[in-house]
Design an enzyme around this catalytic site. Structure first.
Site, mmCIF file in Angstrom:
data_model
loop_
_atom_site.group_PDB
_atom_site.id
_atom_site.type_symbol
_atom_site.label_atom_id
_atom_site.label_comp_id
_atom_site.label_asym_id
_atom_site.label_seq_id
_atom_site.Cartn_x
_atom_site.Cartn_y
_atom_site.Cartn_z
ATOM 1 N N HIS A 49 21.998 5.622 -13.461
ATOM 2 C CA HIS A 49 22.517 5.081 -14.904
ATOM 3 C C HIS A 49 22.700 3.701 -14.727
ATOM 4 C CE1 HIS A 49 23.861 9.488 -15.524
ATOM 5 N NE2 HIS A 49 22.945 9.304 -16.451
ATOM 6 N N ASP A 52 25.921 2.962 -13.188
ATOM 7 C CA ASP A 52 26.013 3.383 -11.538
ATOM 8 C C ASP A 52 25.470 2.329 -10.775
ATOM 9 O OD1 ASP A 52 26.551 6.256 -12.308
ATOM 10 O OD2 ASP A 52 24.226 6.570 -12.478
ATOM 11 N N GLU A 174 13.550 12.281 -21.583
ATOM 12 C CA GLU A 174 13.879 13.138 -20.898
ATOM 13 C C GLU A 174 14.529 14.130 -22.188
ATOM 14 O OE1 GLU A 174 16.850 13.126 -17.819
ATOM 15 O OE2 GLU A 174 16.994 15.230 -17.779
ATOM 16 N N GLU A 210 13.261 18.538 -17.374
ATOM 17 C CA GLU A 210 14.044 18.977 -16.536
ATOM 18 C C GLU A 210 14.036 20.498 -16.792
ATOM 19 O OE1 GLU A 210 18.031 17.382 -16.244
ATOM 20 O OE2 GLU A 210 18.985 19.611 -16.233
ATOM 21 N N HIS A 213 16.626 22.009 -19.289
ATOM 22 C CA HIS A 213 16.674 21.742 -20.599
ATOM 23 C C HIS A 213 15.401 22.510 -21.307
ATOM 24 C CE1 HIS A 213 18.293 17.242 -19.602
ATOM 25 N NE2 HIS A 213 19.240 18.462 -19.243
ATOM 26 N N ASP A 248 24.709 23.385 -20.473
ATOM 27 C CA ASP A 248 23.747 23.048 -19.407
ATOM 28 C C ASP A 248 24.479 23.210 -17.996
ATOM 29 O OD1 ASP A 248 21.807 21.738 -18.144
ATOM 30 O OD2 ASP A 248 22.195 19.656 -18.961
ATOM 31 N N ASP A 250 23.000 23.292 -14.529
ATOM 32 C CA ASP A 250 22.378 22.401 -13.562
ATOM 33 C C ASP A 250 22.855 23.055 -12.120
ATOM 34 O OD1 ASP A 250 21.835 20.518 -15.410
ATOM 35 O OD2 ASP A 250 23.678 19.344 -14.917
ATOM 36 N N ASP A 283 18.399 17.593 -10.314
ATOM 37 C CA ASP A 283 19.794 17.186 -11.189
ATOM 38 C C ASP A 283 20.570 18.476 -11.153
ATOM 39 O OD1 ASP A 283 21.640 16.018 -12.786
ATOM 40 O OD2 ASP A 283 20.087 15.896 -14.565
HETATM 41 C C1 XUL Z 1 22.079 15.595 -19.022
HETATM 42 C C2 XUL Z 1 21.138 15.109 -18.128
HETATM 43 C C3 XUL Z 1 21.334 13.663 -17.482
HETATM 44 C C4 XUL Z 1 20.156 12.804 -17.422
HETATM 45 C C5 XUL Z 1 20.390 11.450 -16.870
HETATM 46 O O1 XUL Z 1 21.987 16.623 -19.376
HETATM 47 O O2 XUL Z 1 20.251 15.864 -17.466
HETATM 48 O O3 XUL Z 1 21.951 13.689 -16.152
HETATM 49 O O4 XUL Z 1 19.343 13.323 -16.354
HETATM 50 O O5 XUL Z 1 21.018 10.588 -17.937
HETATM 51 MN MN MN Z 2 18.615 15.469 -16.279
#
Ligand code: XUL
Ligand code: MN
Length: 344
Positions: A49, A52, A174, A210, A213, A248, A250, A283
């Site tokens: 980011h 970051d 994304e 992703e 997602h 979400d 991950d 991620d």
């Molecule tokens: C949010 C997500 C974020 C993006 C980066 O769900 O996946 O981490 O990947 O901003």
């Molecule tokens: Mn992501």
């Protein structure tokens, strides 16, 4: 041509374990310490980011931001790492409570654009040509709050400003269908790609898929990837896993549905993903129960699962697959795929 796979993750993927219901459970790992883990675990790329890469950037002059980003570039170089992309963190500032690019307030929209142009400058200073837009708050809690048609125009305006700001920068959208918003404006890869074609330079606007997602949108991640690949617009991925329609998660790649993960590897490998330098981003998030000394395992495990599935994909007998397809014997094809996954 088969794919070429290099791996990346972001510093947020090693975290303290706080969730909306409880505080951190692990000490903070300093950024420099995280960087040391990359090569050790087989990763070559760092996803950022903007803050970051340059913490406190809202309180710095453009010259200070540029200097800090160049120092970060040196730090990466010293570790033999490269920056894969930079993403504007537009979801924490009080000026983006109602969204950034699609806020109803013109001053807030301007803040979001200015911050994104700064992100482009940071990317350039990190020798990186990709900016990822996760459109976190570009959506609504109630539909009456915003004009969904105008939102598309506002998103295109913001992207065009970034494209005009730097003739080399590429924008990767994304998509995510919900969270934090009830309804996000660009919920799927089809929306992201449609949006790319109405920008001023569609050749520089692509996508990052992703897995989680796509699953949250009720779609299959490998089909979402294939769709973007067909448009030559799959420029990164965020592999992970998701246990049904909830927040979400991950989770580690392949940890919920190994066959679904296998299909993503199949699609990426068979379409030569990575041959233009694209990274496989992971991620993923460690479970809150994980102790500090083993709180990066989700990353190395996800990479290992990817590489193991790649062996399975590459070990399949294509003539046998073709034969079963010609016979329309999909029951048998399924069985043989499952056998391969079971190592039989
Ligand atoms: C949010 C997500 C974020 C993006 C980066 O769900 O996946 O981490 O990947 O901003
Ligand atoms: Mn992501």
């Amino acid at each position: 041509m088969p794919g070429t796979f290099r791996f990346s993750f972001g510093p947020w993927n090693i975290h303290e374990g706080a969730d909306p219901f409880g505080p951190p459970v692990r000490p903070t790992v300093a950024f420099a310490e995280k960087l040391k883990l990359y090569k050790k675990m087989g990763f070559d790329g760092v996803q950022f980011h903007d803050d970051d890469a340059v913490p406190q950037l809202n309180h710095m002059s453009p010259a200070q931001v540029e200097k800090a980003a160049r120092e970060m570039a040196k730090l990466l170089d010293g570790e033999g790492l490269v920056a894969e992309f930079v993403a504007p963190r537009l979801w924490e500032d009080p000026r983006t409570i109602d969204g950034g690019y699609t806020s109803n307030n013109p001053a807030e929209r301007q803040y979001a654009i200015d911050r994104s142009l700064q992100t482009v400058d940071i990317a350039r200073a990190l020798n990186c040509d990709k900016v990822v837009l996760w459109l976190a708050r570009e959506g609504t809690y109630i539909r009456e709050a915003k004009d969904a048609t105008k939102a598309v125009e506002l998103l295109v305006t913001a992207i065009n400003k970034m494209l005009a700001h730097d003739s080399a920068i590429k924008i990767l959208i994304e998509p995510k269908p919900n969270e934090p918003m009830d309804l996000a404006y660009i919920p799927t890869i089809g929306h992201a790609i449609g949006l790319s074609y109405v920008t001023s330079d569609p050749g520089r606007v692509g996508a990052l898929v992703e897995s989680a997602h796509a699953i949250l949108a009720g779609l299959d991640p490998s089909d979402e990837m294939a769709y973007a690949l067909a448009h030559k617009k799959l420029w990164s991925v965020h592999l992970n896993d998701q246990n049904g329609l909830k927040f979400d998660q991950d989770k580690a790649f392949g940890a919920v549905d190994l066959r679904r993960a296998f299909m993503q590897v199949w699609v990426l490998d068979r379409n030569g993903f990575g041959n233009n330098g694209e990274f496989v981003g992971l991620d993923v998030k460690a479970m809150r129960t994980q102790k500090a000394e083993v709180a990066a395992l989700h990353l190395s495990n996800s990479r290992e699962i990817f590489l193991s599935l790649l062996e399975v994909v590459r070990g399949l007998d294509q003539s046998r697959i073709d034969e079963l397809i010609a016979q329309r014997n999909y029951e048998q094809l399924e069985m043989e795929i499952i056998r391969a996954l079971l190592g039989k």
